[in-house]
Design an enzyme around this catalytic site. Structure first.
Site, mmCIF file in Angstrom:
data_model
loop_
_atom_site.group_PDB
_atom_site.id
_atom_site.type_symbol
_atom_site.label_atom_id
_atom_site.label_comp_id
_atom_site.label_asym_id
_atom_site.label_seq_id
_atom_site.Cartn_x
_atom_site.Cartn_y
_atom_site.Cartn_z
ATOM 1 N N HIS A 198 -33.517 8.069 13.853
ATOM 2 C CA HIS A 198 -33.610 7.003 14.804
ATOM 3 C C HIS A 198 -34.501 5.992 13.322
ATOM 4 C CE1 HIS A 198 -36.022 5.646 18.098
ATOM 5 N NE2 HIS A 198 -37.220 5.421 17.212
ATOM 6 N N TYR A 251 -3.759 -3.008 -9.554
ATOM 7 C CA TYR A 251 -2.827 -2.035 -8.767
ATOM 8 C C TYR A 251 -1.762 -2.283 -9.147
ATOM 9 C CZ TYR A 251 -4.155 -1.918 -4.419
ATOM 10 O OH TYR A 251 -4.164 -1.556 -3.045
ATOM 11 N N CYS A 283 -5.847 -7.252 5.073
ATOM 12 C CA CYS A 283 -6.902 -7.072 5.191
ATOM 13 C C CYS A 283 -8.363 -7.276 3.619
ATOM 14 C CB CYS A 283 -7.040 -5.205 4.946
ATOM 15 S SG CYS A 283 -5.427 -4.557 5.611
ATOM 16 N N TYR A 296 -5.496 -7.917 16.982
ATOM 17 C CA TYR A 296 -6.642 -8.125 15.895
ATOM 18 C C TYR A 296 -6.514 -9.209 15.075
ATOM 19 C CZ TYR A 296 -5.979 -2.898 15.132
ATOM 20 O OH TYR A 296 -6.107 -1.851 15.489
ATOM 21 N N SER A 323 0.856 -1.338 -0.246
ATOM 22 C CA SER A 323 0.358 -0.150 0.307
ATOM 23 C C SER A 323 0.694 1.121 0.105
ATOM 24 C CB SER A 323 -1.158 0.136 1.592
ATOM 25 O OG SER A 323 -1.672 -1.195 1.405
ATOM 26 N N GLY A 324 2.068 1.217 0.731
ATOM 27 C CA GLY A 324 2.374 2.657 0.872
ATOM 28 C C GLY A 324 3.296 3.038 -0.243
ATOM 29 N N CYS A 327 -1.545 -5.665 2.453
ATOM 30 C CA CYS A 327 -3.113 -5.841 2.667
ATOM 31 C C CYS A 327 -3.897 -6.689 1.615
ATOM 32 C CB CYS A 327 -2.991 -4.812 2.316
ATOM 33 S SG CYS A 327 -4.664 -3.940 2.359
ATOM 34 N N GLY A 362 1.859 -11.457 16.596
ATOM 35 C CA GLY A 362 2.529 -9.536 16.485
ATOM 36 C C GLY A 362 3.372 -10.090 15.202
ATOM 37 N N LYS A 383 -9.072 -11.531 3.965
ATOM 38 C CA LYS A 383 -9.806 -11.609 5.646
ATOM 39 C C LYS A 383 -10.938 -11.010 5.427
ATOM 40 C CE LYS A 383 -9.400 -7.476 8.177
ATOM 41 N NZ LYS A 383 -9.271 -7.360 9.185
ATOM 42 N N GLU A 413 -27.475 6.117 17.058
ATOM 43 C CA GLU A 413 -28.186 7.371 17.713
ATOM 44 C C GLU A 413 -27.442 7.748 19.280
ATOM 45 O OE1 GLU A 413 -32.479 7.779 18.690
ATOM 46 O OE2 GLU A 413 -32.491 5.388 17.411
ATOM 47 N N GLU A 442 -9.462 -11.529 14.913
ATOM 48 C CA GLU A 442 -11.006 -11.818 13.887
ATOM 49 C C GLU A 442 -10.849 -13.240 12.875
ATOM 50 O OE1 GLU A 442 -9.814 -7.309 12.469
ATOM 51 O OE2 GLU A 442 -8.224 -8.863 11.312
HETATM 52 P P1 NDP Z 1 -1.115 -7.288 17.643
HETATM 53 O O1 NDP Z 1 0.131 -6.796 18.185
HETATM 54 O O2 NDP Z 1 -1.862 -7.446 17.429
HETATM 55 O O3 NDP Z 1 -0.873 -8.749 18.627
HETATM 56 C C1 NDP Z 1 -0.313 -9.813 19.112
HETATM 57 C C2 NDP Z 1 -0.655 -10.287 20.088
HETATM 58 O O4 NDP Z 1 0.103 -11.884 20.052
HETATM 59 C C3 NDP Z 1 -1.240 -10.266 21.402
HETATM 60 O O5 NDP Z 1 -2.423 -10.805 22.151
HETATM 61 C C4 NDP Z 1 0.135 -10.758 22.559
HETATM 62 O O6 NDP Z 1 0.170 -10.811 23.954
HETATM 63 C C5 NDP Z 1 1.025 -12.102 21.342
HETATM 64 N N1 NDP Z 1 1.818 -12.507 22.187
HETATM 65 C C6 NDP Z 1 3.283 -11.267 21.367
HETATM 66 N N2 NDP Z 1 4.581 -12.535 21.710
HETATM 67 C C7 NDP Z 1 4.234 -13.012 22.183
HETATM 68 C C8 NDP Z 1 4.745 -14.005 22.170
HETATM 69 N N3 NDP Z 1 6.482 -14.602 22.516
HETATM 70 N N4 NDP Z 1 4.424 -15.337 22.965
HETATM 71 C C9 NDP Z 1 2.798 -15.256 22.815
HETATM 72 N N5 NDP Z 1 2.270 -14.261 22.427
HETATM 73 C C10 NDP Z 1 2.627 -13.287 21.951
HETATM 74 O O7 NDP Z 1 -0.478 -8.626 16.789
HETATM 75 P P2 NDP Z 1 -1.310 -9.530 15.592
HETATM 76 O O8 NDP Z 1 -0.553 -9.953 14.593
HETATM 77 O O9 NDP Z 1 -2.440 -9.319 15.424
HETATM 78 O O10 NDP Z 1 -1.495 -7.659 14.344
HETATM 79 C C11 NDP Z 1 -0.206 -6.790 13.395
HETATM 80 C C12 NDP Z 1 -1.187 -5.912 13.675
HETATM 81 O O11 NDP Z 1 -1.243 -5.767 11.893
HETATM 82 C C13 NDP Z 1 -1.646 -5.112 14.239
HETATM 83 O O12 NDP Z 1 -1.253 -4.617 15.706
HETATM 84 C C14 NDP Z 1 -2.525 -4.867 13.525
HETATM 85 O O13 NDP Z 1 -1.896 -3.195 13.413
HETATM 86 C C15 NDP Z 1 -2.441 -4.728 12.071
HETATM 87 N N6 NDP Z 1 -3.545 -5.290 12.359
HETATM 88 C C16 NDP Z 1 -4.571 -4.555 11.854
HETATM 89 C C17 NDP Z 1 -6.180 -5.004 11.676
HETATM 90 C C18 NDP Z 1 -6.904 -3.917 11.612
HETATM 91 O O14 NDP Z 1 -6.932 -2.701 11.193
HETATM 92 N N7 NDP Z 1 -8.396 -4.512 11.665
HETATM 93 C C19 NDP Z 1 -5.859 -6.666 11.477
HETATM 94 C C20 NDP Z 1 -5.219 -7.118 11.291
HETATM 95 C C21 NDP Z 1 -3.558 -6.448 11.680
HETATM 96 P P3 NDP Z 1 0.904 -9.289 24.833
HETATM 97 O O15 NDP Z 1 -0.958 -8.851 24.781
HETATM 98 O O16 NDP Z 1 0.511 -9.780 25.807
HETATM 99 O O17 NDP Z 1 1.724 -8.447 23.901
#
Ligand code: NDP
Length: 457
Positions: free
Chosen positions: A440, A99, A48, A178, A14-15, A43, A262, A51, A445, A182
């Site tokens: 309404h 694209y 996105c 996230y 995207s960027g 994405c 993550g 998904k 609302e 999802e």
């Molecule tokens: P997130 O950062 O949202 O979540 C990562 C999850 O993994 C957290 O629950 C975290 O726990 C856990 N975690 C991290 N490290 C470990 C580990 N070593 N062992 C066990 N659990 C771990 O990342 P996602 O992968 O879900 O998504 C990445 C990014 O993509 C998001 O931050 C977002 O910016 C983007 N995204 C946006 C969407 C949207 O806008 N709808 C949809 C999908 C992605 P803890 O909370 O304890 O740190």
């Protein structure tokens, strides 16, 4: 000195695509872009877009059930994953071509290969071809991170979810962010028995506690087994599937284990390390507010910079870069008050400060915060006999009455937060919301009819 290209973009997500298009079509620059995978990036190809299409697919069983409550003689039938996957692949092909067409129409030269940086003004393609370039934009995005646990290679990540040969009967989703939340909802909607394992106390950390609490409770009520406070200690193969050993000693068997723990920036192996470009502890390319690295000719946008990892933010960063460098319009991407939505069932839409963040960051420095919230069973699902609750919540600075945050849980929350975001970005006060006459009967609302704070924090 003349260069082969004014701008060379590495990464067709995207960027990168936005920056290349604007620099070429509107900035008159000679631009090339290299992408080693499919055009469109995370994405479009493995994030996105597919998904969201899977979210739509997964919502039908519930809609059909509700249709029965509304008098229709309807039944769900079975879900044909292969048919859906074929249609999905066709749609991704269409988008990828779109694209590519956009870039070509804008006059950008595309190289379908990997490119690396040789020096501040030189890039090299995988076949060894080198180009001299005035500016380089790193837009290589991110990749899933999987922690090192025994047997981790048995698990998949979101990258593989769109290409599964068959849908599993039992799936474990590891993580509580996230992507984990999802996909847990998507798989559940498609008929898979879903377990989530999350190391923390409650999923979607960082979002407003009340909002994520409702999302979690609703997901559980719908049948997703959310196990909090437990992580995967190891995975191993068994005759019937993959066994996950929990840190609590539990042993559970699944057909599919998906890690969503993550994502990490894709900054390695592209030649940045030795050039003086700053790389942060997570591997993120360090940039200033103009997306410029410590090497003046090299810029970076999107997930590889690990600022706010959302597609529309990467697009803004890419556009601002092109405006600044090629259109003579110095522009900084604005990272304040960025709204986002989590496409769980129910959805969560959010902008600004959560109640907890407001209490922590704001009230000590600037005074009390008023919380306005309404949580209720919406008319449509109530009629269908569902227990689902929606939440409409505003976080308001008591002194100025400015709305600092808005959090919505319920169907359509993503659409609703987009509109609320305009008002909040404009600096709307609670009185501005209240002056707006309600539409309404709608769910939203409630946002303009909450008279008294439920608490002051
Ligand atoms: P997130 O950062 O949202 O979540 C990562 C999850 O993994 C957290 O629950 C975290 O726990 C856990 N975690 C991290 N490290 C470990 C580990 N070593 N062992 C066990 N659990 C771990 O990342 P996602 O992968 O879900 O998504 C990445 C990014 O993509 C998001 O931050 C977002 O910016 C983007 N995204 C946006 C969407 C949207 O806008 N709808 C949809 C999908 C992605 P803890 O909370 O304890 O740190």
């Amino acid at each position: 000195m003349t260069f082969d290209y004014d701008l060379f973009v590495i990464g067709g997500g995207s960027g990168g695509v936005r920056a290349a298009r604007i620099a070429s079509a509107e900035g008159g620059a000679k631009v090339a872009l290299a992408e080693e995978s499919r055009m469109g990036g995370t994405c479009v190809i493995r994030g996105c877009v597919p998904k969201k299409l899977m979210v739509f697919a997964s919502e039908y069983p519930e809609q059909v059930q509700d249709a029965r409550a509304y008098g229709w003689d309807a039944s769900v039938g079975s879900f044909d994953w292969t048919r859906f996957r074929g249609a999905l692949e066709n749609e991704l092909d269409r988008l990828e071509a779109a694209y590519r067409g956009t870039l070509l129409n804008a006059g950008v030269t595309i190289y379908d290969t990997r490119a690396v940086v040789v020096d501040p003004h030189r890039v090299r393609l995988a076949d060894g071809t080198e180009f001299s370039v005035k500016h380089i934009l790193i837009a290589t995005g991110g990749r899933p991170f999987v922690p090192t646990v025994p047997g981790a290679e048995l698990a998949v990540t979101s990258n593989e979810m769109f290409d599964l040969e068959t849908l599993p009967k039992r799936a474990l989703v590891v993580g509580g962010g996230y992507i984990a939340s999802e996909f847990a909802c998507i798989l559940h909607g498609l008929g898979v028995a879903v377990t989530m394992m999350y190391r923390g106390a409650s999923i979607l950390r960082g979002f407003d506690d009340e909002a994520r609490g409702i999302v979690q409770t609703t997901m559980q009520a719908r049948g997703i087994d959310i196990q909090c406070g437990v992580d995967v200690a190891g995975l191993h193969k068994a005759p019937g599937g993959i066994v996950a050993r929990g840190t609590d000693g539990s042993m559970q068997e699944f057909d599919l284990v998906m890690y969503a723990t993550g994502r990490l920036p894709n900054s390695g192996g592209i030649g940045l390390e030795n050039l003086g470009v700053g790389i942060g502890v997570r591997g993120q390319v360090l940039v200033d507010e103009w997306s410029q690295t410590a090497v003046p000719s090299i810029y970076a946008v999107g997930d590889v910079t690990d600022r706010i990892n959302l597609t529309p933010v990467a697009i803004r960063e890419g556009h601002a870069f092109a405006d600044t460098v090629f259109r003579g319009v110095p522009t900084k991407a604005d990272h304040q008050l960025v709204a986002s939505a989590v496409f769980t069932q129910p959805e969560l839409g959010s902008i600004g400060l959560s109640e907890e963040a407001a209490k922590r960051q704001h009230s000590e420095a600037q005074g009390p915060i008023e919380i306005f919230a309404a949580s209720f069973r919406p008319m449509k699902s109530l009629f269908a006999g569902r227990e689902d609750r929606v939440l409409m919540k505003l976080v308001v600075d008591q002194a100025s009455q400015r709305v600092l945050g808005c959090h919505i849980v319920g169907n359509g929350a993503g659409e609703m937060i987009q509109l609320a975001a305009i008002a909040i970005k404009m600096g709307a006060t609670k009185a501005d919301f209240d002056r707006t006459v309600a539409v309404h009967p709608t769910v939203s609302e409630e946002l303009v009819t909450m008279r008294k704070p439920v608490r002051v924090v």
